[in-house]
Design a protein around this motif. Structure first.
Motif, mmCIF file in Angstrom:
data_model
loop_
_atom_site.group_PDB
_atom_site.id
_atom_site.type_symbol
_atom_site.label_atom_id
_atom_site.label_comp_id
_atom_site.label_asym_id
_atom_site.label_seq_id
_atom_site.Cartn_x
_atom_site.Cartn_y
_atom_site.Cartn_z
ATOM 1 N N VAL A 159 1.122 -1.371 0.322
ATOM 2 C CA VAL A 159 -0.025 0.007 -0.030
ATOM 3 C C VAL A 159 0.994 1.304 0.020
ATOM 4 O O VAL A 159 1.245 1.392 0.450
ATOM 5 C CB VAL A 159 -0.546 -0.091 1.119
ATOM 6 C CG1 VAL A 159 -2.081 1.506 1.271
ATOM 7 C CG2 VAL A 159 -1.705 -1.129 1.540
ATOM 8 N N VAL A 160 0.421 2.284 -0.704
ATOM 9 C CA VAL A 160 1.308 3.664 -1.395
ATOM 10 C C VAL A 160 -0.429 4.619 -0.613
ATOM 11 O O VAL A 160 -1.278 4.039 -1.794
ATOM 12 C CB VAL A 160 1.304 4.221 -1.899
ATOM 13 C CG1 VAL A 160 2.178 5.192 -2.106
ATOM 14 C CG2 VAL A 160 2.984 3.032 -2.307
ATOM 15 N N VAL A 161 -0.329 5.668 0.541
ATOM 16 C CA VAL A 161 -0.621 6.302 1.023
ATOM 17 C C VAL A 161 -0.331 8.018 0.648
ATOM 18 O O VAL A 161 0.433 7.776 0.628
ATOM 19 C CB VAL A 161 -1.486 6.706 2.135
ATOM 20 C CG1 VAL A 161 -2.766 7.652 2.195
ATOM 21 C CG2 VAL A 161 -1.732 5.000 2.805
ATOM 22 N N ASN A 162 -1.499 8.099 -1.283
ATOM 23 C CA ASN A 162 -1.008 9.448 -1.691
ATOM 24 C C ASN A 162 -1.542 10.118 -2.066
ATOM 25 O O ASN A 162 -2.387 10.604 -2.873
ATOM 26 C CB ASN A 162 0.094 8.989 -3.049
ATOM 27 C CG ASN A 162 1.733 9.970 -3.971
ATOM 28 O OD1 ASN A 162 1.353 10.600 -2.205
ATOM 29 N ND2 ASN A 162 1.258 10.154 -4.718
ATOM 30 N N PRO A 163 -1.354 11.973 -1.304
ATOM 31 C CA PRO A 163 -0.876 12.226 -0.507
ATOM 32 C C PRO A 163 -0.899 11.136 1.099
ATOM 33 O O PRO A 163 -1.890 11.082 1.083
ATOM 34 C CB PRO A 163 -0.995 13.716 0.183
ATOM 35 C CG PRO A 163 -1.829 14.127 -1.182
ATOM 36 C CD PRO A 163 -2.840 12.584 -1.558
ATOM 37 N N ASN A 164 0.080 10.986 1.624
ATOM 38 C CA ASN A 164 -0.140 10.609 3.110
ATOM 39 C C ASN A 164 -1.012 11.309 4.093
ATOM 40 O O ASN A 164 -0.529 12.338 4.828
ATOM 41 C CB ASN A 164 1.565 10.381 3.252
ATOM 42 C CG ASN A 164 1.815 9.578 4.069
ATOM 43 O OD1 ASN A 164 0.909 7.808 4.246
ATOM 44 N ND2 ASN A 164 2.801 8.359 5.561
ATOM 45 N N ASN A 165 -1.188 10.116 5.135
ATOM 46 C CA ASN A 165 -1.614 10.557 6.018
ATOM 47 C C ASN A 165 -0.990 9.776 7.332
ATOM 48 O O ASN A 165 -1.486 8.336 6.779
ATOM 49 C CB ASN A 165 -3.313 9.713 6.188
ATOM 50 C CG ASN A 165 -4.249 10.977 7.032
ATOM 51 O OD1 ASN A 165 -3.510 11.133 7.985
ATOM 52 N ND2 ASN A 165 -5.164 10.479 7.069
ATOM 53 N N PRO A 166 -0.523 10.188 7.965
ATOM 54 C CA PRO A 166 -0.600 11.964 8.474
ATOM 55 C C PRO A 166 0.208 12.698 8.450
ATOM 56 O O PRO A 166 -0.039 13.354 9.037
ATOM 57 C CB PRO A 166 -0.662 11.292 10.708
ATOM 58 C CG PRO A 166 0.293 9.932 10.212
ATOM 59 C CD PRO A 166 0.374 9.681 9.261
ATOM 60 N N THR A 167 1.061 12.619 7.468
ATOM 61 C CA THR A 167 2.070 13.410 7.307
ATOM 62 C C THR A 167 1.946 14.742 5.714
ATOM 63 O O THR A 167 2.138 15.615 5.962
ATOM 64 C CB THR A 167 3.159 12.742 6.654
ATOM 65 O OG1 THR A 167 2.898 11.924 5.507
ATOM 66 C CG2 THR A 167 3.913 11.081 7.255
ATOM 67 N N GLY A 168 1.296 14.316 5.123
ATOM 68 C CA GLY A 168 0.673 15.077 4.317
ATOM 69 C C GLY A 168 1.469 15.504 2.828
ATOM 70 O O GLY A 168 1.514 16.071 1.796
ATOM 71 N N THR A 169 3.341 14.443 2.886
ATOM 72 C CA THR A 169 3.812 14.853 2.048
ATOM 73 C C THR A 169 3.220 13.344 0.465
ATOM 74 O O THR A 169 1.898 12.981 0.324
ATOM 75 C CB THR A 169 5.091 13.436 1.890
ATOM 76 O OG1 THR A 169 4.632 12.238 3.093
ATOM 77 C CG2 THR A 169 5.603 14.891 3.267
ATOM 78 N N TYR A 170 3.934 14.160 -0.316
ATOM 79 C CA TYR A 170 4.024 13.599 -1.637
ATOM 80 C C TYR A 170 4.438 13.162 -2.553
ATOM 81 O O TYR A 170 5.345 13.837 -2.537
ATOM 82 C CB TYR A 170 2.615 14.821 -2.288
ATOM 83 C CG TYR A 170 2.433 14.381 -3.733
ATOM 84 C CD1 TYR A 170 1.111 13.581 -4.446
ATOM 85 C CD2 TYR A 170 2.987 14.970 -5.180
ATOM 86 C CE1 TYR A 170 1.260 13.304 -5.542
ATOM 87 C CE2 TYR A 170 2.222 15.125 -6.217
ATOM 88 C CZ TYR A 170 1.384 14.365 -6.439
ATOM 89 O OH TYR A 170 0.795 14.070 -7.769
ATOM 90 N N ILE A 171 4.179 11.489 -3.311
ATOM 91 C CA ILE A 171 5.041 11.325 -4.088
ATOM 92 C C ILE A 171 4.865 11.690 -5.819
ATOM 93 O O ILE A 171 3.742 12.122 -5.981
ATOM 94 C CB ILE A 171 4.782 10.009 -4.192
ATOM 95 C CG1 ILE A 171 5.473 9.176 -2.255
ATOM 96 C CG2 ILE A 171 5.968 8.515 -5.244
ATOM 97 C CD1 ILE A 171 5.063 7.750 -2.209
ATOM 98 N N ASP A 172 5.904 12.293 -6.452
ATOM 99 C CA ASP A 172 5.424 12.924 -7.955
ATOM 100 C C ASP A 172 4.965 11.346 -8.460
ATOM 101 O O ASP A 172 5.862 10.494 -8.409
ATOM 102 C CB ASP A 172 7.137 12.568 -8.114
ATOM 103 C CG ASP A 172 6.905 12.786 -10.043
ATOM 104 O OD1 ASP A 172 6.839 14.028 -10.054
ATOM 105 O OD2 ASP A 172 7.094 12.166 -10.704
ATOM 106 N N SER A 173 4.362 12.028 -9.231
ATOM 107 C CA SER A 173 3.439 11.573 -10.410
ATOM 108 C C SER A 173 4.394 9.978 -10.964
ATOM 109 O O SER A 173 4.008 8.991 -10.907
ATOM 110 C CB SER A 173 2.495 11.024 -10.902
ATOM 111 O OG SER A 173 1.489 12.415 -10.231
#
Length: 370
Positions: A159-173
């Protein structure tokens, strides 16, 4: 020993306490309290969904459509997908529970980022999977190389949560797409895009693109109406996946358990894209303001592409949490830091003003110890 524990399924007898449950307080809060702890949208429904809700609530005695045809049809049209690509359920948490109900056997390995959305750890524990948490780096970004390296013949779900919870960070598409293409075909890849509508990176795109292209591996893209659509209380989630995978989701009772009111409101909400854009834009403005102010106050703030911000104040995070609570502002306190949901401008300004007071008092105490 707790009574009746021996009657539980084996995994439930040994399941550790859910971190989600441990962090929750009562959801019944007085109207004057600002709930900046649940990532709710304070902007509510768009005009089409509001009208649909008001109409649907007139007939609460009506059973929902077993197959959610109108909702699936509208979602397929919204994303230029086929009807057969769409699965719905009563909230994204229920959709996550489907993963366990349908796919997990005891001993299967389940890979996820740590910290990330705790529902995935919970469902792995619920069904006796071996949890394989992969720590995020110091900037709270996914270590995709480490996730790939953790895959074994026993891995069932990643599993990848993008944007991530609880950090809010985002992985380039583009980076995430390249990562997905490297995952072996025996692994079910789940991309949770619950907060994707808040992303303002111009290069971003949904991993639905890979489903549309017919990628030859099990890929599930999860979304929700709880966040930017303002429907958290109505519990409607959905997934986009290969038609064969979607058929398997249909074996779960959660696949047909979306309420009549939820179906009607969500189906109409797909036409509220102007509302979605407006909420995204004001959220981005408020996110930039709150981020800059917290940094000016000496907090470490992690770059967010969501409707919440993870930060580390120069004082104890529980002190921050408690002092805000005393002033009727609720925020989160995960992983030794704090997470604040973005509210309306006046809500965010009250949060920032209290933060100024808290940190000013802390600085004064430091200069003038008792």
């Amino acid at each position: 020993m707790q009574k009746y524990v021996e009657l539980l399924r084996d995994p439930m007898q040994v399941k550790p306490e859910s971190l989600r449950a441990a962090r929750q307080k009562s959801s019944s809060t007085p109207p004057h309290v600002y709930r900046l702890n649940y990532n709710e949208s304070p902007y509510g429904l768009g005009p089409a969904s509001q009208a649909a809700l008001e109409e649907a609530i007139k007939t609460p005695y009506v059973y929902p459509d077993w197959f959610s045809v109108e909702l699936k049809t509208n979602l397929a049209k919204l994303y230029d997908m086929k009807f057969e690509n769409v699965v719905v359920g009563p909230g994204s948490s229920a959709m996550i529970n489907m993963l366990g109900e349908l796919f997990i056997n005891p001993g299967d390995e389940f890979i996820f980022g740590d910290p990330s959305y705790e529902a995935f750890r919970d469902v792995a524990n619920d069904y006796g999977a071996v949890t394989v948490p992969i720590p995020l780096d110091d900037d709270m970004n996914y270590d995709l190389d480490a996730m790939l390296a953790a895959i074994t013949d026993k891995t069932k779900i990643l599993v990848v949560v993008n944007p991530n919870n609880p950090t809010g960070t985002y992985i380039d598409s583009a980076k995430l797409e390249a990562f997905i293409r490297k995952i072996p075909k025996h692994v079910i890849t789940v991309i949770d895009e619950a907060y994707m509508e808040f992303v303002t990176d111009e290069k971003s795109y949904s991993m639905m693109k890979l489903v549309k292209e017919g990628i030859d591996k099990p890929l599930i893209i999860m979304r929700t109406f709880s966040k930017i659509y303002g429907m958290a209380g109505l519990r409607v989630g959905y997934a986009i996946t290969d038609p064969d995978m979607a058929d398997h989701f249909g074996k779960s009772s959660n696949a047909w358990n979306v309420s009549f009111i939820g179906q009607k409101t969500a189906a109409a909400a797909t036409a509220d894209q102007d509302h979605v854009t407006a909420v995204r834009d004001i959220n981005a403005q408020e996110r930039a303001k709150v981020t800059a102010t917290l940094r000016d106050l000496g907090c470490r703030v992690f770059d967010s592409q969501s409707n919440f911000i993870l930060f580390k104040a120069p004082i104890d995070n529980m002190t921050v949490y408690s002092k805000l609570e005393e002033k009727d502002v609720l925020i989160g306190a995960p992983i030794g830091m704090n997470r604040v949901s973005l509210g309306k401008p006046e809500m965010n300004e009250k949060f920032l003003q209290i933060m100024r007071e808290i940190l000013a008092d802390a600085a004064l105490c430091e200069k003038n110890p008792a």
